[in-house]
Design a protein around this motif. Structure first.
Motif, short mmCIF file in Angstrom:
data_model
loop_
_atom_site.label_atom_id
_atom_site.label_comp_id
_atom_site.label_asym_id
_atom_site.label_seq_id
_atom_site.Cartn_x
_atom_site.Cartn_y
_atom_site.Cartn_z
N THR A 134 0.83 -1.21 0.00
CA THR A 134 0.00 0.00 0.00
C THR A 134 0.86 1.25 0.00
N THR A 321 -1.32 6.79 3.93
CA THR A 321 -0.36 7.17 2.90
C THR A 321 0.35 8.48 3.22
N GLN A 365 -4.11 6.53 -6.29
CA GLN A 365 -5.10 6.89 -5.28
C GLN A 365 -5.78 8.21 -5.62
#
Lengths: 474, 474
Positions: A134, A321, A365
């Protein structure tokens, strides 16, 4: 318990289904991923920005095999060597997958006796690391490398490498970033004046390298505990590695009573000053930080080192993130080519490596969060028909279009419904439909429909190619 | 003897030099090669032709990892499985390098439950084969694959794959070629009517596959000797595999008293007829040969199969390269995705694979024989100076140019000689030189020199970018 059950279920799936037929896990290897058409569209945008920057700076391009002789990689990566993928001994040479593009580049230079080249190389490298997918950390990932090899006047190629990082990160609009810069000679000089024995330089350097992830106290206890450094030496290092700044800090350290007595450190600081002068001419010092805590992991650096870090994530609501971390790094490695040359002839090199996986994670994203519809094909026109029995006419027309260089598709059905054909255009973003029908064939025309506006106009068959080109600007 | 001496010398080099320092062989692994800037320039031309064809036909693009779980590749390649590269067991999953792009594609479809896609994939594959590098046969080589997956009306996607091969080989101007076509159902029907037992279909098919390399007599003796086929059956096969032609041959075989009684063969011949009708509409039957000796090695084909062969080499004086052989191949594989799906759901597929290494060998040799000078960079302008102490001014100017998107280089010297700077342009093909000097700086101009004509003209600094763009058409 839930974890154990999941494990058992996975094992069961591996062993076989209820029908006794052996089954296997349908997946890609750990730490790897497929790129579907949407991801590829994003990836190609990133590559295109990077490649045009490399070409703008006059780089040639090379390619090397995905594996090297095992011995080519031996002794180049220090503690990280354990992460190298080896191939099975199936008779013949012992091989390993490349760990980076720098060592193959040095091998290429030595093998071909090249002493002067500016090249880029974009390819996948392999590390048996703990993946954190991720956050864009994979076992198979791309590196985009730009390197300048040759004997030149000090810091001119080094400054260009930093300019390149600045251009690429600005171009990709990834938000704010900082490029940390240091010099292995300054680090080594600093270690020396702090009382670190010569033999411990590299291992203490590895400890300093962890400062971007763990606090000073932990690094200090590793230095003193595991690595047997005196507490006094560690504390002196602790003072220095807090420092970061610009030209003023360089000037200050050049006056530092201890550091200025050390030949290596003085050399490094002198070059750092020169580097900052060049970066000032390039107008990019705003994003550059001379940072004494930057150490870089790899053994082969000999001079300037640098690393670019993204400062914040655009999608602030996605907590996971926030810290994407390093997206580019590099430095000077004047000794590596000499390790491959039979006579030890050195070729000075400096280079930068852009890691696209982390950049890609951010862009992916961002795209998911936005409403933007991304096209995955470039098709200009769908060749369609409204009536039955016109497959042959569609094939004839599409063949004419392909031969004229028009990007064209058709549905692979004998008698597709017009509605399905129009729906396909909506779904895939094809802007035009060329419709053949009995009447159009008689009249020597094709009905051209603009998908967005539903406008339809008859075009003479011999003008169709030109009309499609005009309407799609290609 | 000379061979033995060379061997011993190589062993000595591996063991260590006269100075006692251990040395190693400086080379790439067996069957692999580096691509230098010149080779890359040729390679990118080939890729660009192939990719634009794939995009013209509306394909999306995907990418998969270079290695797969070992079991993903197991049982897909028949006798060729021994050529698969395995990775060393370093703990964790057992991995193998991909052998082609077709099996990873099928795995990708099953894993993502995709039943409908048209995609291309260009990537390296790995085979532990005996390399013949002068003929473009490597252990690491590129495949350029285009595949259409989905349930469609017969032969429309199949015909498009052949059209694609025709377009690419024509576009690359490799000289005359022929695309051989056959169908696994026709082969199997033929084997049946010739009296081959069902269990021997695949192994007899492998023997037939060798007919492009060895004469019929040898193939026959393999069938009868090693594989235990009756001489009568072999002779009957021998009659059929001589046949090649077009629509007329298809019609003839549809009337063949034996073949026409076989359901599979009849089905295959019916589809072959349809295929030829579509290829006629595409206007490409001139290069297509229905050839009963074409068998293709891999197990997974279920319908149409094809292979494109270059008929002659342009440089006829280079004897070694007369028979370059197959440059593209493919076919229909309707069962492969089902092998990965947990419920065995089938996704019909047809695809083509272009092998660029052989094509590349031809183009590389052709380029070497010609006088053409190939540029390996795209640099538009060199920023130069005629006087000393102008490094800072060069850095300022080149930075302006880079920021405006101009491809610019400079020599990494503080005070380079003008002659050396001009020589660099001659060597690398840079068309323009932007010269800064004391007088030009005072006048607010830059002297722009055209390398080819030696023409020099003063350009106002604020017009320089525009002037360079105009003069280099970019």
């Amino acid at each position: 318990i839930a974890k154990e059950v999941a494990k058992l279920l996975e094992m069961k799936a591996q062993l076989g289904g209820d029908d006794g037929k052996p089954k296997f896990v349908l997946k890609t290897p750990k730490g790897t991923r497929d790129y579907g058409p949407k991801q590829m569209a994003i990836r190609e945008r990133v590559f295109s920005a990077i490649i045009s920057c490399f070409k703008r700076h006059g780089a040639e391009v090379i390619d090397t095999p995905v594996f090297e002789l095992k011995e080519t990689l031996t002794g180049k990566y220090g503690e990280d060597s354990k992460l190298i993928y080896d191939l099975k001994d199936q008779g013949g040479e012992l091989l390993s997958l490349r760990y980076d593009l720098t060592v193959p580049f040095a091998r290429y230079l030595a093998m071909n006796k090249i002493t002067n080249i500016k090249r880029y190389h974009i390819a996948k490298v392999y590390r048996r690391d703990n993946p954190a997918m991720t956050r864009g950390r994979y076992r198979e990932f791309y590196q985009c490398d730009f390197d300048i090899a040759g004997q030149f006047d000090p810091m001119i190629p080094d400054a260009e490498c930093l300019k390149i990082v600045h251009e690429i990160l600005s171009d990709l609009q990834l938000g704010d970033f900082v490029i940390k810069v240091n010099d292995r000679r300054i680090l080594d000089g600093m270690f020396a004046v702090c009382g670190v024995p010569d033999s411990k330089f590299r291992t203490i350097c590895s400890s300093v390298d962890k400062l971007d992830k763990v606090p000073w106290e932990e690094v200090r206890s590793e230095m003193v505990g595991e690595k047997g450094l005196s507490p006094e030496a560690a504390d002196q290092i602790g003072e220095y590695v807090q420092l970061h700044g610009g030209l003023d800090l360089i000037e200050q350290l050049l006056q530092d009573p201890k550091l200025s007595q050390n030949k290596l450190a003085k050399e490094g600081l002198g070059d750092m000053k020169l580097l900052f002068e060049y970066l000032t001419l390039f107008g990019i010092t705003g994003k550059i930080s001379f940072d004494l805590s930057l150490a870089r992991g790899l053994d082969y650096y000999t001079g300037v080192i640098f690393e670019a870090v993204l400062l914040q994530q655009e999608n602030e609501h996605v907590e996971d993130t926030v810290s994407v971390g390093s997206v580019a790094g590099g430095g000077r490695y004047d000794g590596l080519v000499g390790m491959f040359d039979p006579k030890g002839r050195k070729v000075p090199c400096v280079g930068v490596s852009i890691g696209i996986e982390r950049i890609f994670s951010i862009l992916e994203q961002r795209l998911e969060a936005s409403e933007e519809k991304i096209r995955t094909t470039e098709t200009q026109v769908l060749v369609a028909s409204a009536q039955k029995k016109l497959l042959e006419e569609r094939l004839k027309l599409i063949s004419e279009l392909w031969d004229a260089g028009i990007k064209a598709e058709m549905l692979y059905k004998k008698n597709p419904k017009l509605l399905n054909q129009l729906q396909y255009c909506e779904d895939t973003g094809i802007p035009l439909v060329a419709i053949v029908g009995e009447q159009e064939l008689k009249d020597g025309v094709v009905k051209l429909r603009v998908v967005a506006t539903r406008e339809e106009v008859n075009i003479r068959r011999e003008s169709l190619v030109e009309e499609i080109r005009t309407r799609t600007n290609q």
